[in-house]
Structures are given as structure tokens and as C-alpha cells.
Write a protein that holds these residues in place. Structure first.
Motif, short mmCIF file in Angstrom:
data_model
loop_
_atom_site.label_atom_id
_atom_site.label_comp_id
_atom_site.label_asym_id
_atom_site.label_seq_id
_atom_site.Cartn_x
_atom_site.Cartn_y
_atom_site.Cartn_z
N UNK A 31 -22.38 68.15 8.89
CA UNK A 31 -21.86 67.05 8.56
C UNK A 31 -20.84 66.49 8.09
N UNK A 32 -19.93 68.22 7.78
CA UNK A 32 -18.75 67.21 7.06
C UNK A 32 -17.23 68.31 7.75
N UNK A 33 -16.54 67.10 7.84
CA UNK A 33 -14.75 67.28 7.77
C UNK A 33 -14.54 68.17 7.38
N UNK A 34 -13.98 69.20 8.04
CA UNK A 34 -13.60 70.44 7.27
C UNK A 34 -12.60 71.01 7.98
N UNK A 35 -11.53 70.61 9.28
CA UNK A 35 -9.86 71.63 10.00
C UNK A 35 -9.52 70.58 9.52
N UNK A 36 -8.44 70.41 9.80
CA UNK A 36 -7.19 69.71 9.27
C UNK A 36 -7.00 69.01 10.15
N UNK A 37 -7.21 69.11 11.60
CA UNK A 37 -7.49 68.70 12.74
C UNK A 37 -8.29 67.01 13.36
N UNK A 38 -9.52 67.68 12.40
CA UNK A 38 -10.70 66.92 12.22
C UNK A 38 -10.17 65.21 11.69
N UNK A 39 -9.31 65.71 10.41
CA UNK A 39 -8.74 64.68 10.11
C UNK A 39 -7.63 64.20 10.18
N UNK A 40 -6.70 64.81 10.90
CA UNK A 40 -5.06 64.32 11.87
C UNK A 40 -5.99 63.51 12.11
N UNK A 41 -7.32 63.61 13.32
CA UNK A 41 -7.99 62.29 14.20
C UNK A 41 -8.36 61.54 13.74
N UNK A 42 -8.27 61.34 12.29
CA UNK A 42 -9.35 60.06 12.12
C UNK A 42 -8.16 58.89 11.30
N UNK A 43 -7.30 59.87 10.83
CA UNK A 43 -6.61 59.44 10.22
C UNK A 43 -5.67 58.68 11.12
N UNK A 44 -5.11 59.51 12.75
CA UNK A 44 -4.18 58.82 13.17
C UNK A 44 -4.54 57.89 14.12
N UNK A 45 -6.10 58.06 14.46
CA UNK A 45 -6.51 57.16 16.03
C UNK A 45 -7.53 56.57 15.42
N UNK A 46 -7.73 56.73 13.61
CA UNK A 46 -8.69 55.92 13.39
C UNK A 46 -8.53 54.76 12.87
N UNK A 47 -9.76 53.35 12.27
CA UNK A 47 -9.28 52.75 11.34
C UNK A 47 -9.71 52.55 9.84
N UNK A 48 -9.29 51.82 9.27
CA UNK A 48 -8.73 51.69 7.97
C UNK A 48 -9.72 50.44 7.09
N UNK A 49 -10.31 51.02 6.09
CA UNK A 49 -10.49 49.78 5.11
C UNK A 49 -10.31 49.62 3.90
N UNK A 50 -9.78 49.28 2.89
CA UNK A 50 -9.83 49.50 1.61
C UNK A 50 -10.99 48.63 1.06
N UNK A 51 -11.45 49.10 -0.43
CA UNK A 51 -12.18 48.51 -1.58
C UNK A 51 -11.73 48.85 -2.15
N UNK A 52 -12.29 48.15 -3.60
CA UNK A 52 -11.91 47.77 -5.48
C UNK A 52 -11.86 49.88 -5.34
N UNK A 53 -12.76 50.45 -5.05
CA UNK A 53 -12.76 51.45 -5.97
C UNK A 53 -12.09 53.60 -4.67
N UNK A 54 -12.26 52.25 -3.18
CA UNK A 54 -12.62 53.50 -2.22
C UNK A 54 -12.07 52.99 -1.21
#
Length: 113
Positions: free
Chosen positions: A5-28
Motif C-alpha cells: 500500500x506504499x508508493x516506493x519507486x521513482x516511476x510510481x511517483x512520476x506517474x502520479x505527478x505527470x498523469x494525475x491531478x492535484x488539489x491543495x489545502x491549508x496544510x497539505x
């Protein structure tokens, strides 16, 4: 949290950054993406802008505990990256959980309260 259940590989993080979406809030800041798996995977980050190692580790602990509390109300099949903002310093777990809850609702992933 299980190892799967944990993202570990650089490729997994890159996929979320490049192909995913983002939302910002006050602390996160929350990045999310469908992963096609029957479970969610999560990564927690705190950059050096947040503070020294003690402060960064506390920020990650707060985010992990907040996520653990709302994890049951989230649908399956997503990758999440939760990034601490420097405003998280000195905050209580309830405040961080409220912020994370708000971010999840704004993504459309989580419904209701």
C-alpha cells in the motif's frame, strides 16, 4: 499500512505527478491518480522547506495518522501522494485531518463528510 500500500519507486511517483491531478489545502497538497489495482497506494512527503528532520518527520507522522483515520471512507484503486506544506508546523492532528479531509472531498474521490 502494508508494504503493497506504499508508493516506493521513482516511476510510481512520476506517474502520479505527470498523469494525475492535484488539489491543495491549508496544510497539505494531494496528488491522485487511478491505478487499476484493488487497493490504494500512498506516499507521504515533506520537503526541506518544511523544517529540519524532526519537524519533517512529525509532519509525516501527522499526515499518516490523519490518512489512517479517513482511509476507510475512500474508494479503492487510487494512488495518492500527500505533501506537507510548511504551514503544517506546530499543528495538531485534528487540524491536519480536517485539511486532508477537505482536500479529498475537493478531488471528488470522497463524498460527503
Amino acid at each position: 499500512m502494508l508494504k503493497k500500500n506504499v508508493l516506493r519507486k521513482n516511476s510510481e511517483f512520476s506517474a502520479v505527478y505527470n498523469k494525475g491531478k492535484s488539489v491543495g489545502d491549508r496544510y497539505v497538497v494531494l496528488f491522485y491518480r487511478l491505478n487499476g489495482l484493488p487497493y490504494n497506494r500512498t506516499g507521504f512527503l515533506a520537503s526541506k522547506k518544511v523544517g529540519n528532520s524532526v519537524v519533517r518527520n512529525r509532519a509525516k507522522r501527522l499526515m499518516k495518522e490523519s490518512y489512517r483515520n479517513i482511509e476507510g471512507s475512500l474508494p479503492e484503486g487510487y494512488d495518492f501522494i500527500i505533501i506537507a506544506r510548511n504551514t503544517i508546523c506546530g499543528k495538531k492532528c485534528a487540524e491536519v485531518e480536517k485539511s486532508l479531509n477537505s482536500a479529498f472531498r475537493r478531488t471528488g474521490v470522497k463524498k460527503g463528510k
